[in-house]
Design an enzyme around this catalytic site. Structure first.
Site, PDB file in Angstrom:
ATOM      1  N   SER A  17      -9.849  -0.228   6.899  1.00 44.05           N
ATOM      2  CA  SER A  17      -9.310  -0.210   5.539  1.00 44.05           C
ATOM      3  C   SER A  17      -8.690  -1.503   5.057  1.00 44.05           C
ATOM      4  O   SER A  17      -8.220  -1.571   3.917  1.00 44.05           O
ATOM      5  CB  SER A  17      -8.268   0.889   5.404  1.00 44.05           C
ATOM      6  OG  SER A  17      -8.923   2.108   5.267  1.00 44.05           O
ATOM      7  N   SER A  36      -9.624   1.894   2.616  1.00 41.96           N
ATOM      8  CA  SER A  36      -8.820   2.649   1.707  1.00 41.96           C
ATOM      9  C   SER A  36      -7.753   1.823   0.996  1.00 41.96           C
ATOM     10  O   SER A  36      -7.113   2.332   0.066  1.00 41.96           O
ATOM     11  CB  SER A  36      -8.129   3.791   2.468  1.00 41.96           C
ATOM     12  OG  SER A  36      -7.277   3.273   3.470  1.00 41.96           O
ATOM     13  N   LYS A  93       0.863  -1.187   0.000  1.00 38.28           N
ATOM     14  CA  LYS A  93       0.000   0.000   0.000  1.00 38.28           C
ATOM     15  C   LYS A  93       0.899   1.236   0.000  1.00 38.28           C
ATOM     16  O   LYS A  93       1.939   1.248   0.675  1.00 38.28           O
ATOM     17  CB  LYS A  93      -0.902  -0.035   1.237  1.00 38.28           C
ATOM     18  CG  LYS A  93      -1.930   1.080   1.283  1.00 38.28           C
ATOM     19  CD  LYS A  93      -2.888   0.906   2.473  1.00 38.28           C
ATOM     20  CE  LYS A  93      -3.909   2.022   2.539  1.00 38.28           C
ATOM     21  NZ  LYS A  93      -4.895   1.861   3.620  1.00 38.28           N
TER      22      LYS A  93
HETATM   23  N1  GLN Z   1     -13.016   4.633   6.120  1.00 40.33           N
HETATM   24  C1  GLN Z   1     -12.330   4.963   7.324  1.00 40.33           C
HETATM   25  C2  GLN Z   1     -11.874   6.399   7.283  1.00 40.33           C
HETATM   26  O1  GLN Z   1     -12.062   7.027   6.303  1.00 40.33           O
HETATM   27  C3  GLN Z   1     -11.180   4.041   7.568  1.00 40.33           C
HETATM   28  C4  GLN Z   1      -9.988   4.334   6.745  1.00 40.33           C
HETATM   29  C5  GLN Z   1      -8.775   3.526   7.129  1.00 40.33           C
HETATM   30  O2  GLN Z   1      -8.860   2.557   7.868  1.00 40.33           O
HETATM   31  N2  GLN Z   1      -7.618   3.994   6.687  1.00 40.33           N
HETATM   32  O3  GLN Z   1     -11.369   6.904   8.227  1.00 40.33           O
END
Ligand code: GLN
Length: 462
Positions: free
Chosen positions: A165, A140, A65
């Protein structure tokens, strides 16, 4: 090049049955096709480095990532503000996988700094779900799940979760995602979203693959002061046991507002585990309803301070120095950050402002403690908790466009509580609704990765 399992591949490489040079050229070609079709990568390497050792991951393709720093490979965290940033060092997790012989093939697409649930908030393309191109891969870590689902060659992905995510993209693409206990994997070299919540973890095609990757990256690291003092261990050894005698808790709050067809699949999964010798009982985690607002207040508060360092001076985007420093900073930041990052900077700054801090930030921290207590109490009676990972199937992009920011945040309703608590969780495919995959979420107590690995492996094996 045949599609073989990671396990088989590693054995074949070790015994000399695979020519790694041929294999890697095949992998690059395949990744180019995947990139063309689905947009999984921000950076796809044209030339792969030879494995550093003949360790436990010798020759295994690894995608990363793009918020995990990789030496001499651009690392953007999905943001324009970090375009062209080339770290002079490897994150600890990268160093450890390289020490075991893994080979980095590229950096995968993500929502800017991890801000999102559908990977649509990235400057560098939007990954499309290989199962239906009109749908998201989740976020994400959407590039990681996209590649894992599309790849017809042995591969594992390093991903990251702050509030879901890893679980969300795994559920939406029919892959397996493991978020470890907070502190089990070093965050050194991970670009911060929210320091008290960020965890590096794994996405793979099956439970064995992620147990293998976790074994390489877990364990104490003196570079990260929040890293736990736990020794390294081989997590694949927990995959031989069945679920006989395991006690599974079913948190009833995690079925409220969930699509009925999804609930049915999760209940079928629970019954299957019962047939294999586990017992289950419904439980209540009463503070679940407060987890989402608490998570977003804490996450954006930490994010807004973390993003202060991107000011066009040291990292990433630089512009012509015009006006005074304040004017320069605001020009760079207005240009470099996307809409969602700006929204979170504003929200986070507000939540921490004098006069509002007690009402929002400190209250959110108190709620977090309550959420942790709910889990701690429950794990005195149960080995694992089982629930749906996401309340919906992977939405279409035209549906996502119509959602308000709050409606997008609401999608994380089932993943934020375990992330706030820092407990480990795995999402495994449990079935399909209209041809789209559904994730079963298995959560364990702190440092009980072995139990969720054991149950998820037993569940997916048959
Ligand atoms: N969707 C969540 C956020 O926007 C989690 C994102 C993540 O775990 N990086 O904060």
């Amino acid at each position: 090049m045949k599609d073989i399992s990671v396990k088989q591949f590693l054995q074949d490489v070790k015994s000399g049955n695979i020519d790694l040079n041929d294999f890697f050229s095949g992998v690059i070609e395949k990744c180019e096709v995947i990139q063309e079709k689905y947009d999984a990568f921000i950076t796809l390497l044209e030339k792969l480095q030879a494995p550093r050792s003949k360790g436990k991951l010798y020759g295994l393709p690894l995608s990363v990532k793009d918020n995990i720093c990789t030496k001499n490979i651009q690392t953007t965290a999905g943001s324009k503000i970090l375009e062209g940033y080339i770290p002079p060092f490897d994150a600890t997790a990268i160093d450890r996988t390289r020490n075991e012989g893994a080979v980095i093939i590229g950096k995968t697409v993500m929502d800017e700094f991890g801000f999102g649930t559908f990977s649509v908030n990235s400057t560098y393309g939007i990954p499309k779900n290989p199962l239906d191109l009109d749908r998201t891969c989740g976020g994400s870590s959407g590039g990681a799940s996209c590649l894992t689902s599309a790849a017809d060659f042995p591969h594992v992905a390093l991903a990251e979760s702050t509030g879901g995510s890893i679980s969300c993209p795994a559920a939406f693409t029919g892959t397996v995602g493991l978020t470890p206990t907070y502190g089990l994997v070093s965050r050194w070299g991970l670009i911060d979203y929210a320091n008290s919540l960020d965890k590096i973890g794994c996405i793979g095609k099956n439970v064995y693959d992620i147990a293998l990757l976790l074994s390489a990256i877990a364990g104490n690291d003196s570079h990260d002061s929040t890293s736990l003092s736990v020794p390294k261990q081989d997590y694949t050894k927990y995959l031989t046991k069945d679920v006989k005698g395991m006690k599974i808790g079913i948190p009833k709050e995690y079925f409220e507002g969930v699509n009925e067809n999804i609930s049915k699949i999760i209940w079928a999964a629970i019954k299957k585990l019962e047939d294999e010798g586990a017992t289950y009982k419904e439980v209540s985690l009463p503070h679940t309803q407060y987890a989402l607002p608490s998570y977003y207040i804490i996450a954006v508060s930490e994010a807004s301070t973390n993003l202060a360092k991107y000011a066009g001076m040291r990292y990433g985007l630089h512009m012509a120095l015009q006006g005074n420093f304040d004017e320069y900073f605001s020009t760079v930041r207005s240009n470099g950050f996307g809409e969602e990052a700006k929204r979170r900077i504003i929200l986070g700054t507000f939540a921490r402002m004098a006069g509002y801090r007690d009402a929002y930030y400190l209250k959110a921290l108190k709620v977090r403690t309550k959420v942790i207590e709910d889990f701690k109490k429950t794990f005195k009676k149960f080995d694992v908790l089982a629930a749906p990972t996401m309340p919906v199937v992977a939405p279409r992009f035209d549906e996502i466009e119509k959602l308000s920011p709050i409606e997008v945040y609401m999608m994380d309703i089932l993943t934020v509580a375990p992330n706030l608590a820092g407990i480990p969780m795995i999402s495994v495919p449990a079935g399909e609704v209209n041809g789209l995959p559904i994730g079963l979420h298995l959560m364990g107590d702190h440092l009980e990765e072995k139990k969720i690995l054991q149950v998820s492996h037993a569940f997916t094996k048959t």
